[in-house]
Design a protein around this motif. Sequence first.
Motif, mmCIF file in Angstrom:
data_model
loop_
_atom_site.group_PDB
_atom_site.id
_atom_site.type_symbol
_atom_site.label_atom_id
_atom_site.label_comp_id
_atom_site.label_asym_id
_atom_site.label_seq_id
_atom_site.Cartn_x
_atom_site.Cartn_y
_atom_site.Cartn_z
ATOM 1 N N THR A 341 0.836 -1.194 0.000
ATOM 2 C CA THR A 341 0.000 0.000 0.000
ATOM 3 C C THR A 341 0.876 1.251 0.000
ATOM 4 O OG1 THR A 341 -1.952 1.035 1.046
ATOM 5 C CG2 THR A 341 -0.257 0.212 2.535
ATOM 6 N N ALA A 342 0.230 2.405 -0.028
ATOM 7 C CA ALA A 342 0.941 3.682 0.009
ATOM 8 C C ALA A 342 0.208 4.586 0.974
ATOM 9 C CB ALA A 342 0.980 4.309 -1.381
ATOM 10 N N ILE A 343 0.957 5.361 1.749
ATOM 11 C CA ILE A 343 0.317 6.183 2.788
ATOM 12 C C ILE A 343 1.111 7.476 2.972
ATOM 13 C CG2 ILE A 343 1.544 4.821 4.561
ATOM 14 C CD1 ILE A 343 -0.783 5.403 6.480
ATOM 15 N N ALA A 344 0.382 8.563 3.169
ATOM 16 C CA ALA A 344 1.028 9.867 3.383
ATOM 17 C C ALA A 344 0.882 10.289 4.841
ATOM 18 C CB ALA A 344 0.386 10.913 2.468
ATOM 19 N N VAL A 345 1.939 10.868 5.398
ATOM 20 C CA VAL A 345 1.915 11.304 6.803
ATOM 21 C C VAL A 345 2.333 12.777 6.868
ATOM 22 C CG1 VAL A 345 2.481 8.974 7.558
ATOM 23 C CG2 VAL A 345 4.316 10.637 7.309
ATOM 24 N N ASP A 346 1.913 13.469 7.929
ATOM 25 C CA ASP A 346 2.287 14.882 7.963
ATOM 26 C C ASP A 346 3.431 15.160 8.933
ATOM 27 O OD1 ASP A 346 1.206 15.755 10.514
ATOM 28 O OD2 ASP A 346 -0.769 15.512 9.589
ATOM 29 N N ASP A 347 4.051 16.315 8.709
ATOM 30 C CA ASP A 347 5.279 16.666 9.429
ATOM 31 C C ASP A 347 5.099 16.655 10.949
ATOM 32 O OD1 ASP A 347 6.583 16.945 7.061
ATOM 33 O OD2 ASP A 347 6.897 19.107 7.192
ATOM 34 N N ALA A 348 3.995 17.243 11.435
ATOM 35 C CA ALA A 348 3.814 17.364 12.889
ATOM 36 C C ALA A 348 3.773 15.976 13.526
ATOM 37 C CB ALA A 348 2.533 18.136 13.193
ATOM 38 N N GLU A 349 3.062 15.056 12.865
ATOM 39 C CA GLU A 349 2.945 13.697 13.400
ATOM 40 C C GLU A 349 4.287 12.971 13.386
ATOM 41 O OE1 GLU A 349 -0.767 10.833 12.914
ATOM 42 O OE2 GLU A 349 -0.435 12.026 11.109
ATOM 43 N N LEU A 350 5.009 13.077 12.279
ATOM 44 C CA LEU A 350 6.259 12.322 12.193
ATOM 45 C C LEU A 350 7.300 12.880 13.166
ATOM 46 C CD1 LEU A 350 8.925 13.506 10.388
ATOM 47 C CD2 LEU A 350 7.243 13.368 8.577
ATOM 48 N N LEU A 351 7.262 14.189 13.398
ATOM 49 C CA LEU A 351 8.220 14.760 14.355
ATOM 50 C C LEU A 351 7.885 14.330 15.783
ATOM 51 C CD1 LEU A 351 8.742 18.325 12.828
ATOM 52 C CD2 LEU A 351 10.405 16.433 12.899
ATOM 53 N N ALA A 352 6.602 14.213 16.094
ATOM 54 C CA ALA A 352 6.198 13.737 17.425
ATOM 55 C C ALA A 352 6.614 12.268 17.586
ATOM 56 C CB ALA A 352 4.689 13.894 17.608
ATOM 57 N N ASP A 353 6.423 11.460 16.545
ATOM 58 C CA ASP A 353 6.797 10.048 16.621
ATOM 59 C C ASP A 353 8.315 9.878 16.711
ATOM 60 O OD1 ASP A 353 4.234 8.945 16.694
ATOM 61 O OD2 ASP A 353 4.023 9.038 14.516
ATOM 62 N N LEU A 354 9.045 10.775 16.058
ATOM 63 C CA LEU A 354 10.511 10.738 16.137
ATOM 64 C C LEU A 354 10.969 10.881 17.593
ATOM 65 C CD1 LEU A 354 12.909 12.627 13.737
ATOM 66 C CD2 LEU A 354 13.217 12.841 16.183
ATOM 67 N N ARG A 355 10.350 11.834 18.307
ATOM 68 C CA ARG A 355 10.687 12.056 19.717
ATOM 69 C C ARG A 355 10.280 10.861 20.574
ATOM 70 N NH1 ARG A 355 10.724 17.513 21.641
ATOM 71 N NH2 ARG A 355 10.758 16.511 23.682
ATOM 72 N N ASP A 356 9.080 10.388 20.367
ATOM 73 C CA ASP A 356 8.551 9.268 21.142
ATOM 74 C C ASP A 356 9.452 8.035 20.957
ATOM 75 O OD1 ASP A 356 6.841 7.757 22.669
ATOM 76 O OD2 ASP A 356 5.317 7.514 21.107
ATOM 77 N N PHE A 357 9.853 7.796 19.726
ATOM 78 C CA PHE A 357 10.699 6.636 19.417
ATOM 79 C C PHE A 357 12.077 6.782 20.058
ATOM 80 C CE2 PHE A 357 13.610 4.097 16.845
ATOM 81 C CZ PHE A 357 12.913 2.904 16.721
ATOM 82 N N GLY A 358 12.636 7.985 19.974
ATOM 83 C CA GLY A 358 13.954 8.228 20.565
ATOM 84 C C GLY A 358 13.957 7.927 22.051
ATOM 85 N N ALA A 359 12.904 8.362 22.730
ATOM 86 C CA ALA A 359 12.831 8.176 24.182
ATOM 87 C C ALA A 359 12.634 6.709 24.549
ATOM 88 C CB ALA A 359 11.686 9.023 24.748
ATOM 89 N N ARG A 360 11.948 5.950 23.703
ATOM 90 C CA ARG A 360 11.689 4.547 24.023
ATOM 91 C C ARG A 360 12.795 3.605 23.553
ATOM 92 N NH1 ARG A 360 6.071 3.969 25.416
ATOM 93 N NH2 ARG A 360 5.009 5.911 24.900
ATOM 94 N N GLU A 361 13.528 4.010 22.487
ATOM 95 C CA GLU A 361 14.475 3.069 21.879
ATOM 96 C C GLU A 361 15.920 3.555 21.831
ATOM 97 O OE1 GLU A 361 13.826 0.069 21.248
ATOM 98 O OE2 GLU A 361 11.638 -0.027 21.112
#
Length: 412
Positions: A341-361
């Motif tokens: 499949t193909a999916i588009a994501v927006d900047d605000a969401e990906l930046l929040a997930d970047l932080r969340d991932f950094g803190a967990r991993e």
Amino acid sequence: MARRRRPPVGRGTPLASSLMSGSFLTGLECPRCGARHDATRPQNLCSCGSPLLARYDLDAVGQAVGPTDIAGRAADLWRYRELLPVGDPAHIATLGEGWTPLLPAARYGAHIGVPRLLVKDEGLVPTGSFKARGAAVGVSRASELGIRHVAMPTNGNAGAAWALYAARAGLRATIAMPAAAPVITRKECVVAGAELYIVDGLIGDAGRLIAGLIGETVFDVSTLKEPYRLEGKKTMGYEIAEQLGWRVPDVILYPTGGGVGLIGIHKALGELRELGWIGDKAPRLVAVQSTVCAPVVAAFEAGARRATPWPDAHTVAFGITVPAPLGDELILDALYATGGTAIAVDDAELLADLRDFGAREGMWLCPEGAACLTAARRLRATGWIGADDEVVILNTGTGLKYPDSVEAWPES
Ligand SMILES: *Cc1c(COP(=O)(O)O)cnc(C)c1O
Ligand SMILES: [Zn+2]
């Protein structure tokens, strides 16, 4: 290379030089019109306008080498040399690229309901992004074919990688990039001694500048306009399979700009299936794009075979800002063929997930890699990704190249 090879059988004859080093390249093929092209000369697009794909004598590869031979080799992408285009090892320009870790991300995975989440971390390759894979193989093959000067437009990372590998190989490089591209990638070009043009516009404008410079002595190495960058990037597919013990995951998410890596992974896994080194299963491939530049997503949702150029746009995920990918047909084929499949994501969401991932991993992903986190989370929420699915995301560069993706205090 100590191994003696039996004479090749089936599907064409390897090029003379390949017998020396182990490349089983037989030629170039157009995936659109089927035309064959001579791989012993520099080639760009097919006369029909399609990118060309490198073809190998896979029967002969299968007789010459197997997974256990490869297991004993150096930890870089040249471990797959039979399936790469460089004939004479003297032309290999290497900085140690490839064989990046495939890391479990179980804590973040459990948080989003995908406990079997894995990250292929391309932040650890030379030049700071996975563009090093394409540059290593593309520059090495260009050098072998007698090319002395390469030129390309870039969103940053590709130009940086090609400039540095060209310097490594003793070739000249001319690079054009948008003014908005990450400044570090400009500096990499400067360090490499490349000729650098900064363009007030987007990658298409940089492309027009480069097109004006191409001639007898300057070779066009724009995305997919020469066939060997793809061969470097496909090694991510070989590595994922080998690192999983010669099998594939259920889903692979890929941040898609020009789509070279996605097309490459699909090609690599097809070659491994034909070799019989993995089973018949193909992972569902996911093209992840930005909501502000989503030509592949729009085409996929319309069930189209080709993408329509997207109006100019900006995103923090600069590597996936490609409004008119030349390989659209090949990207879409790979998605349809694998049930992806193909999916588009927006900047605000990906930046929040970047932080969340950094803190967990404990990993600082690049924005493009973080876009895949958002995509995985959303596809899990809709049920497209199941709770038992083994899911690989590609982190295509190091977060350290994008210091502005995170704020610290005092505010800078
Ligand atoms: C170039 C780039 C991409 C997109 O790669 P394609 O293979 O061209 O789709 C993704 N992430 C980063 C960091 C890049 O530099
Ligand atoms: Zn063609």
